[in-house]
Scaffold this active site. Structure first.
Site, PDB file in Angstrom:
ATOM      1  N   HIS A  14     -98.292 -24.625 -77.826  1.00  0.00           N
ATOM      2  CA  HIS A  14     -97.337 -24.309 -78.897  1.00  0.00           C
ATOM      3  C   HIS A  14     -97.160 -25.560 -79.754  1.00  0.00           C
ATOM      4  O   HIS A  14     -97.039 -26.675 -79.248  1.00  0.00           O
ATOM      5  CB  HIS A  14     -95.999 -23.871 -78.298  1.00  0.00           C
ATOM      6  CG  HIS A  14     -94.932 -23.712 -79.328  1.00  0.00           C
ATOM      7  ND1 HIS A  14     -95.151 -23.042 -80.515  1.00  0.00           N
ATOM      8  CD2 HIS A  14     -93.645 -24.153 -79.380  1.00  0.00           C
ATOM      9  CE1 HIS A  14     -94.038 -23.077 -81.237  1.00  0.00           C
ATOM     10  NE2 HIS A  14     -93.112 -23.743 -80.580  1.00  0.00           N
ATOM     11  N   CYS A  34     -91.206 -18.574 -79.181  1.00  0.00           N
ATOM     12  CA  CYS A  34     -92.477 -19.263 -79.445  1.00  0.00           C
ATOM     13  C   CYS A  34     -93.518 -19.001 -78.355  1.00  0.00           C
ATOM     14  O   CYS A  34     -94.698 -19.283 -78.551  1.00  0.00           O
ATOM     15  CB  CYS A  34     -92.233 -20.759 -79.611  1.00  0.00           C
ATOM     16  SG  CYS A  34     -90.977 -21.133 -80.829  1.00  0.00           S
ATOM     17  N   ASN A  52     -93.913 -25.737 -87.232  1.00  0.00           N
ATOM     18  CA  ASN A  52     -93.719 -24.862 -86.071  1.00  0.00           C
ATOM     19  C   ASN A  52     -93.531 -23.432 -86.576  1.00  0.00           C
ATOM     20  O   ASN A  52     -92.507 -23.115 -87.180  1.00  0.00           O
ATOM     21  CB  ASN A  52     -92.487 -25.344 -85.294  1.00  0.00           C
ATOM     22  CG  ASN A  52     -92.168 -24.460 -84.103  1.00  0.00           C
ATOM     23  OD1 ASN A  52     -92.722 -23.382 -83.939  1.00  0.00           O
ATOM     24  ND2 ASN A  52     -91.247 -24.923 -83.269  1.00  0.00           N
TER      25      ASN A  52
HETATM   26  O1  UT7 Z   1     -90.185 -24.095 -80.807  1.00  0.00           O
HETATM   27  C1  UT7 Z   1     -89.207 -24.940 -80.285  1.00  0.00           C
HETATM   28  C2  UT7 Z   1     -88.349 -25.453 -81.402  1.00  0.00           C
HETATM   29  N1  UT7 Z   1     -87.672 -26.682 -81.256  1.00  0.00           N
HETATM   30  C3  UT7 Z   1     -88.222 -27.848 -80.828  1.00  0.00           C
HETATM   31  O2  UT7 Z   1     -89.329 -27.946 -80.410  1.00  0.00           O
HETATM   32  C4  UT7 Z   1     -87.333 -29.070 -80.934  1.00  0.00           C
HETATM   33  C5  UT7 Z   1     -87.662 -30.134 -79.943  1.00  0.00           C
HETATM   34  N2  UT7 Z   1     -87.037 -31.360 -80.322  1.00  0.00           N
HETATM   35  C6  UT7 Z   1     -87.589 -32.228 -81.222  1.00  0.00           C
HETATM   36  O3  UT7 Z   1     -88.699 -32.013 -81.676  1.00  0.00           O
HETATM   37  C7  UT7 Z   1     -86.852 -33.494 -81.571  1.00  0.00           C
HETATM   38  O4  UT7 Z   1     -85.735 -33.633 -80.708  1.00  0.00           O
HETATM   39  C8  UT7 Z   1     -86.373 -33.512 -83.048  1.00  0.00           C
HETATM   40  C9  UT7 Z   1     -87.562 -33.623 -83.990  1.00  0.00           C
HETATM   41  C10 UT7 Z   1     -85.563 -32.257 -83.391  1.00  0.00           C
HETATM   42  C11 UT7 Z   1     -85.497 -34.742 -83.265  1.00  0.00           C
HETATM   43  O5  UT7 Z   1     -86.227 -35.911 -82.950  1.00  0.00           O
HETATM   44  P1  UT7 Z   1     -85.570 -37.061 -82.073  1.00  0.00           P
HETATM   45  O6  UT7 Z   1     -86.560 -38.147 -81.960  1.00  0.00           O
HETATM   46  O7  UT7 Z   1     -85.082 -36.428 -80.789  1.00  0.00           O
HETATM   47  O8  UT7 Z   1     -84.377 -37.554 -82.984  1.00  0.00           O
HETATM   48  P2  UT7 Z   1     -82.826 -37.608 -82.614  1.00  0.00           P
HETATM   49  O9  UT7 Z   1     -82.266 -36.220 -82.536  1.00  0.00           O
HETATM   50  O10 UT7 Z   1     -82.647 -38.536 -81.454  1.00  0.00           O
HETATM   51  O11 UT7 Z   1     -82.250 -38.311 -83.896  1.00  0.00           O
HETATM   52  C12 UT7 Z   1     -82.490 -39.691 -84.163  1.00  0.00           C
HETATM   53  C13 UT7 Z   1     -81.875 -39.996 -85.506  1.00  0.00           C
HETATM   54  C14 UT7 Z   1     -80.434 -39.487 -85.662  1.00  0.00           C
HETATM   55  O12 UT7 Z   1     -79.728 -40.435 -86.416  1.00  0.00           O
HETATM   56  P3  UT7 Z   1     -78.746 -41.473 -85.709  1.00  0.00           P
HETATM   57  O13 UT7 Z   1     -77.732 -40.624 -84.995  1.00  0.00           O
HETATM   58  O14 UT7 Z   1     -79.609 -42.261 -84.762  1.00  0.00           O
HETATM   59  O15 UT7 Z   1     -78.198 -42.255 -86.856  1.00  0.00           O
HETATM   60  C15 UT7 Z   1     -80.608 -38.215 -86.474  1.00  0.00           C
HETATM   61  O16 UT7 Z   1     -79.451 -37.916 -87.217  1.00  0.00           O
HETATM   62  O17 UT7 Z   1     -82.641 -39.350 -86.542  1.00  0.00           O
HETATM   63  C16 UT7 Z   1     -81.749 -38.617 -87.393  1.00  0.00           C
HETATM   64  N3  UT7 Z   1     -82.465 -37.482 -87.946  1.00  0.00           N
HETATM   65  C17 UT7 Z   1     -83.167 -37.583 -89.089  1.00  0.00           C
HETATM   66  N4  UT7 Z   1     -83.377 -38.610 -89.935  1.00  0.00           N
HETATM   67  C18 UT7 Z   1     -84.149 -38.377 -91.010  1.00  0.00           C
HETATM   68  C19 UT7 Z   1     -82.554 -36.217 -87.465  1.00  0.00           C
HETATM   69  N5  UT7 Z   1     -83.316 -35.485 -88.282  1.00  0.00           N
HETATM   70  C20 UT7 Z   1     -83.707 -36.292 -89.297  1.00  0.00           C
HETATM   71  C21 UT7 Z   1     -84.494 -36.103 -90.443  1.00  0.00           C
HETATM   72  N6  UT7 Z   1     -84.702 -37.164 -91.259  1.00  0.00           N
HETATM   73  N7  UT7 Z   1     -85.077 -34.923 -90.745  1.00  0.00           N
END
Ligand code: UT7
Length: 328
Positions: free
Chosen positions: A255, A111, A285
């Site tokens: 980004h 990216c 993204n």
């Molecule tokens: O170019 C670089 C590419 N990558 C990135 O930039 C990724 C950077 N990271 C992020 O943007 C965030 O970490 C994410 C968007 C990927 C995740 O957001 P988060 O606020 O860190 O969520 P989390 O991983 O802490 O998950 C919280 C909850 C989990 O459920 P439990 O374990 O609390 O029950 C996940 O399973 O949200 C759940 N979850 C979802 N729920 C509904 C994860 N994805 C989803 C979804 N819909 N799409």
């Protein structure tokens, strides 16, 4: 020596996937995606090859720049989603746009690719007087490399391309590029299987040993943590080289991965969000295409104007990061 962006062009596929569309593949909902990422919809390439999107964006950039494609001396294509292992996307695009006198190569800095490629273009222009114009094109079709059963990654990405024609100039320019390979394991898409004995010997602890080939795997939390440090640092490293501060910048073009990452970076830099160009709501993204898509759109909407100072700041797999400060 600096560079001038003579013209830009962008292209995104017509097919759009809304947040609601994802409820067909995974357990998710519009509210979660919008509030956790800022994304509402994203373009999806479907049948369109990566090079095709790059070609369309490049043709528009050539037109906007008002140049003859035969005067392009170098094509740099940044992509992590090449249609081929070889040939390069750059060679295909070079032919397709009629840049018949150009060298061509691909650059993969994920990216951060556009920031790396623009800086590379400047260095070529500085050392080769015979070079008049460089075409830098970022083209990505992430949708082909997504695991549509992984709700934490598949909702994040979109497809598209954006291109710039640049020439040498005396305008302000500073850049800083970095990589933190220790974080390579946090964001990867495997192209070949690794012999287990090699994996054991290496520092590169494989976090996704069962991952299918060509599917993007990430540790979202680790990437998030890295990103919120890397974005401000990208700016600071480039700014300190030319002794300028955040107050000298008219627009930050970061980004576009997650609006919460951008908000945290803005806070760390002490810059109001109004100075940040944010387009991820409708593009998602798009990896290396995200910065030039945002830049191109802001130029077309007359938000970013000639003579203004812009900071392009990126991060991505690698983990790479980098910043460019330049006059538009
Ligand atoms: O170019 C670089 C590419 N990558 C990135 O930039 C990724 C950077 N990271 C992020 O943007 C965030 O970490 C994410 C968007 C990927 C995740 O957001 P988060 O606020 O860190 O969520 P989390 O991983 O802490 O998950 C919280 C909850 C989990 O459920 P439990 O374990 O609390 O029950 C996940 O399973 O949200 C759940 N979850 C979802 N729920 C509904 C994860 N994805 C989803 C979804 N819909 N799409």
């Amino acid at each position: 020596m600096g560079i001038s962006i003579l013209g830009m062009g962008r292209y995104v596929p017509e097919q759009i996937l809304t947040n609601d569309d994802f409820t067909r593949f995974v357990e998710t909902n519009d509210e979660w995606i919008r509030t956790r990422t800022g994304i509402t919809e994203r373009p999806m390439a479907g049948w369109e090859p990566t090079w095709y999107m790059g070609k369309q964006a490049s043709l528009r950039a050539v037109e906007a720049a008002g140049i003859d494609a035969e005067d392009i001396g170098l094509v740099i294509s940044c992509t992590v989603t090449s249609d081929f292992l070889t040939p390069s996307m750059a060679s295909v695009i070079q032919h397709e746009v009629g840049a018949s006198n150009a060298a061509a190569f691909d650059l993969n800095a994920a990216c951060s690719g556009f920031v790396y490629a623009l800086d590379t273009a400047r260095r070529f222009l500085e050392t080769d007087d015979s070079l008049k114009y460089v075409l830098v094109v970022a083209n990505e079709a992430l949708s082909r490399f997504l695991d549509f059963s992984d709700r934490s990654s598949c909702i994040l990405f979109g497809d598209g391309a954006a291109a710039a024609i640049v020439e040498r100039s005396d305008k302000l320019f500073s850049s800083a590029l970095r990589s933190e390979g220790s974080g390579a394991k946090y964001l990867c898409a495997r192209s070949l299987n690794v012999a287990p004995e090699v994996a054991q010997e290496s520092d590169f602890e494989d976090p996704f040993p069962e991952a299918p080939l060509h599917k993007l795997q990430q540790n979202g939390k680790e990437v998030y943590k890295f990103a919120t440090q890397a974005l401000p640092k990208s700016f600071e490293l480039a700014a300190e080289k030319i002794n300028i501060t955040k107050d000298d910048i008219d627009w930050f073009v970061p980004h576009q991965a997650n609006v919460r990452i951008i908000e945290t970076a803005a806070k760390k830099l002490g810059v109001p969000m109004e100075k940040f160009i944010v387009t991820l709501g409708h593009y998602g993204n798009t990896s290396s295409a995200s910065i030039p898509l945002a830049l191109c759109e802001a130029i077309e909407k007359d938000i970013i104007k000639r003579g203004q100072t812009i900071a392009l700041i990126g991060f991505g797999a690698g983990l790479t990061y980098g910043g460019i400060i330049m006059e538009y």
